[in-house]
Write a protein that holds these residues in place. Sequence first.
Motif, short mmCIF file in Angstrom:
data_model
loop_
_atom_site.label_atom_id
_atom_site.label_comp_id
_atom_site.label_asym_id
_atom_site.label_seq_id
_atom_site.Cartn_x
_atom_site.Cartn_y
_atom_site.Cartn_z
N LEU A 24 0.83 -1.20 0.00
CA LEU A 24 0.00 0.00 0.00
C LEU A 24 0.87 1.26 0.00
O LEU A 24 0.53 2.25 -0.65
N ARG A 25 1.98 1.22 0.71
CA ARG A 25 2.92 2.35 0.70
C ARG A 25 3.42 2.62 -0.72
O ARG A 25 3.46 3.77 -1.17
N ASP A 26 3.80 1.56 -1.44
CA ASP A 26 4.30 1.72 -2.81
C ASP A 26 3.20 2.25 -3.73
O ASP A 26 3.45 3.12 -4.58
N MET A 61 1.63 10.65 3.47
CA MET A 61 0.95 9.45 3.96
C MET A 61 1.77 8.19 3.65
O MET A 61 1.82 7.26 4.47
N ALA A 62 2.41 8.17 2.49
CA ALA A 62 3.27 7.04 2.16
C ALA A 62 4.48 6.99 3.10
O ALA A 62 4.92 5.90 3.51
N MET A 115 7.11 4.41 7.76
CA MET A 115 7.54 4.43 9.16
C MET A 115 6.81 3.37 9.97
O MET A 115 7.39 2.71 10.85
N GLU A 116 5.54 3.16 9.69
CA GLU A 116 4.78 2.12 10.39
C GLU A 116 5.38 0.74 10.16
O GLU A 116 5.59 -0.04 11.11
N VAL A 117 5.68 0.44 8.91
CA VAL A 117 6.23 -0.88 8.58
C VAL A 117 7.58 -1.08 9.27
O VAL A 117 7.87 -2.15 9.83
#
Length: 309
Positions: free
Chosen positions: A40-42, A78-79, A84-86
């Motif tokens: 989702l980040r990508d 947001m990405a 950072m979350e991952v």
Amino acid sequence: MMNRGDNQQKFLGDRVTSVEKQFSDLCQGLTAMMRKSARLRDKTDEFAQMLRLHSSTEKTCTKWTRGFLNLSNAFTLMADARDMEVKRLERKLLPDIVQYDAICRTVRDEVKLVGSLRQRPLQHEPKNSDLGELAESFEKRRLNDTRRIFLEFLAIELAMHAKSIEVLTAVYQDIDEIDDEVNLEEFREKMESQEAAGSAFLQKIRSQSMGALNTGALAKRPSHASSSKNQPILVTPRDSSITLDTPKSSARTETLTKASSLDILHREESPLSATDDSESESLEIEEEIAEDPRSDKFKSKLAQLIRKQ
């Protein structure tokens, strides 16, 4: 018949097996979610790049040029938050979850060891006490680690979502402030300017086309001098009221026609001698004109035309 020590051993063994499966499922679920978050980040980065491209190509409504750019920046942030979350999940949670595979194996081995020692005489009480301490220590660590892991997980998710909410709120306000009427008026102005430019271009093309046609017509128009030199002139009476009804005038007409035909053939065969021959033929024709019964005025004009040839 099972005694108290055997029941505790079985209970602790079942508990270790349950905790081991619990942390194994938690590890698999977390890694699957991390892979989805990374994907989702990508995709969010790709979407941000697409919005940035629209920002650079939007030339009609300048307000939306800025709007697309703000959206692109928002999704880029947001990405970054998702990235950072991952990384935090991978660094802070996975090691604590994965370690329970080794912890459960160790506790299971200790339970088996206590069970084997119970078979020896005069050691029942100490072995039962050790088994209870082992079970309590294992359960206390599991509770502590489970609580800490989930609190850390929630903090990481809250940080990511809080950043997203902050960014989305700001870009929402920017997009909400875009006035459709202003953009529509700007669109009309651009459309009218394009129409005016198109009309000017068509007018220029028409002017150039007419100029080219006029130039071509002038270039193709034969000059009077050249046509008079290269083409024979058949002499015909200008006055339609004059009739050639006498035998002598018919013979004169036939003589003129033959003379013109011979003159053309002679010019084609021998261009160099065309001047001399035309002079001699002109003299002969003048003599024939003198014998023509028609008016002196007509004969004079005819003789002048012949001399010009």
